[in-house]
Design a protein around this motif. Structure first.
Motif, short mmCIF file in Angstrom:
data_model
loop_
_atom_site.label_atom_id
_atom_site.label_comp_id
_atom_site.label_asym_id
_atom_site.label_seq_id
_atom_site.Cartn_x
_atom_site.Cartn_y
_atom_site.Cartn_z
N VAL A 46 -7.48 -0.08 -4.18
CA VAL A 46 -7.27 -1.18 -5.35
C VAL A 46 -7.19 -2.13 -5.00
N SER A 47 -7.79 -3.24 -3.68
CA SER A 47 -8.37 -4.63 -3.87
C SER A 47 -9.09 -4.77 -5.08
N VAL A 48 -10.17 -3.56 -5.59
CA VAL A 48 -11.55 -4.72 -6.04
C VAL A 48 -10.84 -5.13 -6.96
N ILE A 49 -9.44 -5.17 -8.02
CA ILE A 49 -8.83 -5.24 -8.87
C ILE A 49 -8.12 -6.26 -8.10
N THR A 50 -8.21 -7.21 -7.46
CA THR A 50 -7.26 -8.60 -7.05
C THR A 50 -5.50 -8.21 -6.57
N MET A 51 -5.33 -6.81 -6.12
CA MET A 51 -3.81 -6.58 -5.37
C MET A 51 -3.80 -6.73 -4.23
N ARG A 52 -2.74 -7.26 -3.74
CA ARG A 52 -2.88 -7.78 -2.57
C ARG A 52 -2.13 -6.18 -1.68
N THR A 60 0.59 -1.71 -0.02
CA THR A 60 0.27 0.23 0.23
C THR A 60 0.89 0.81 -0.29
N ILE A 61 1.88 1.20 0.71
CA ILE A 61 2.68 2.22 0.65
C ILE A 61 3.31 2.51 0.04
N VAL A 62 3.91 1.61 -1.15
CA VAL A 62 4.95 1.73 -2.30
C VAL A 62 3.95 2.09 -2.93
N VAL A 63 2.76 1.70 -3.22
CA VAL A 63 2.06 2.49 -4.62
C VAL A 63 1.91 3.10 -4.67
N SER A 64 0.82 4.01 -2.85
CA SER A 64 0.57 5.22 -2.61
C SER A 64 1.41 5.99 -3.15
N VAL A 65 2.84 6.25 -2.51
CA VAL A 65 3.54 6.85 -3.10
C VAL A 65 4.48 7.11 -4.11
N LEU A 66 4.63 5.68 -4.71
CA LEU A 66 4.57 6.27 -6.62
C LEU A 66 3.83 6.91 -7.49
N SER A 67 2.55 6.09 -6.45
CA SER A 67 1.29 6.94 -7.43
C SER A 67 1.37 8.50 -7.14
N PHE A 68 1.89 9.32 -6.32
CA PHE A 68 1.53 10.53 -5.26
C PHE A 68 2.95 11.23 -6.57
N ILE A 70 -4.46 9.50 -0.16
CA ILE A 70 -3.43 8.52 -1.37
C ILE A 70 -3.74 7.27 -0.59
N PHE A 71 -3.45 7.48 0.84
CA PHE A 71 -2.83 5.88 1.33
C PHE A 71 -4.79 5.79 1.25
N LYS A 72 -5.56 6.33 2.08
CA LYS A 72 -6.40 6.09 2.30
C LYS A 72 -7.22 5.47 1.00
N SER A 128 -1.64 -1.00 -12.82
CA SER A 128 -3.38 -0.91 -13.29
C SER A 128 -3.33 0.04 -12.04
N ALA A 129 -3.03 0.08 -10.84
CA ALA A 129 -3.01 0.76 -9.54
C ALA A 129 -2.24 2.05 -9.42
N ILE A 130 -1.11 1.56 -10.35
CA ILE A 130 -0.40 2.80 -10.39
C ILE A 130 -1.30 3.99 -11.08
N ILE A 131 -1.22 3.50 -12.71
CA ILE A 131 -2.41 4.50 -13.51
C ILE A 131 -3.37 4.89 -13.01
N GLY A 132 -4.32 4.24 -12.18
CA GLY A 132 -5.30 4.34 -11.70
C GLY A 132 -5.46 5.89 -10.75
N LEU A 133 -4.70 5.62 -9.97
CA LEU A 133 -4.84 6.65 -8.97
C LEU A 133 -3.54 7.72 -9.47
N THR A 134 -2.73 7.54 -10.49
CA THR A 134 -1.60 8.65 -10.99
C THR A 134 -2.66 9.57 -12.04
N ALA A 135 -3.33 9.08 -12.63
CA ALA A 135 -4.30 9.87 -12.47
C ALA A 135 -5.58 10.80 -12.69
N ASN A 136 -6.10 9.14 -11.25
CA ASN A 136 -7.07 10.15 -10.26
C ASN A 136 -6.34 11.97 -10.57
#
Length: 241
Positions: free
Chosen positions: A162-168, A21-29, A155-157, A89-97
């Motif tokens: 991203v759990s809906v796209i089966t990311m652990r 979660t931290i990696v995806v959030s920070v990278l997307s931010f 963004i952390f919350k 997909s999670a990175i692209i989605g959070l970044t685009a949003n």
């Protein structure tokens, strides 16, 4: 109720999900900062087609839920031959949003700089690129730091979606444990505690940056204004009669 054995057994997979979660959030931010800045500048471009395309993108992203955007990227794009992993997909989605929201933040910060500074720099023969990099952006960043800080905490919350796209991530790891053990209260309480342990230090970091840069003093706000925690405590003080 909680037991020490349950906490010891549940903690490792939850912490593994929290790390993701931290990696995806920070990278997307970070990516959203870069993309948002480019979009914000394009939003003010003299080229009408560029302004229209940028405005259309921002309105579409802000007018549709993040959950739908993640579904579209992960589940709909494969029908067009574009298959992405849950992580990408999670990175692209959070970044685009978040880039769409940050574009408006950057635009408002840049436009808040007095017009006289633009004219003074132009009178010295400074190029627009140099003007933006040395004069406008440093001042705009001080103005928009509180808004960027709010997005950094949020963004952390929001990454829980991203759990809906089966990311652990943390949320998905909690769902798997709850479905396997049926101890929903214990697991989701631990998930909530971990999210709080992630977001609260992030909020404190933002508040420290504001104090370090003296945001209130530089923006003409009273230097002794109460913090959010002090304002909250004042709400509960008895009224003197």
């Amino acid at each position: 109720m909680f037991s020490l054995d349950d906490m010891i057994a549940f903690l490792p997979p939850l912490l593994q999900g929290a790390w993701l979660t931290i990696v995806v959030s920070v990278l997307s931010f970070v990516l959203a900062l870069v993309v948002g800045l480019l979009l914000g500048i394009a939003r003010m471009s003299r080229l009408a087609p560029l302004r229209l395309v940028t405005a259309f993108y921002i309105q579409v992203i802000r007018g549709t839920p993040l959950l739908l955007q993640l579904f579209f990227i992960y589940y709909v794009l494969p029908y067009q031959g574009i298959v992405l992993s849950p992580f990408v997909s999670a990175i692209i989605g959070l970044t685009a949003n978040y880039a769409a929201y940050m574009a408006e933040i950057f635009r408002s910060g840049i436009q808040a700089i007095p017009k006289g500074q633009w004219e003074a720099a132009a009178a010295t023969g400074m190029s627009k690129r140099l003007l933006m990099r040395r004069i406008i952006l440093p001042q705009a960043l001080r103005i928009i730091i509180p808004s960027l800080g709010n997005n950094f905490v949020s963004i952390f919350k929001d990454s829980a979606l991203v759990s809906v796209i089966t990311m652990r991530d943390l949320m998905f790891s909690g769902q798997l444990l709850a479905s396997a053990t049926f101890k929903h209260f214990e697991i989701y309480a631990m998930v909530a505690a971990i999210y709080l342990a992630i977001s609260y230090p992030a909020a404190m970091l933002v508040e420290w940056i504001e104090r370090k840069l003296e945001i209130g003093r530089r923006l003409g706000v009273e230097p002794d204004r109460p913090t959010a925690s002090r304002r909250f405590l004042r709400m509960w003080r008895p009224v003197r009669t």
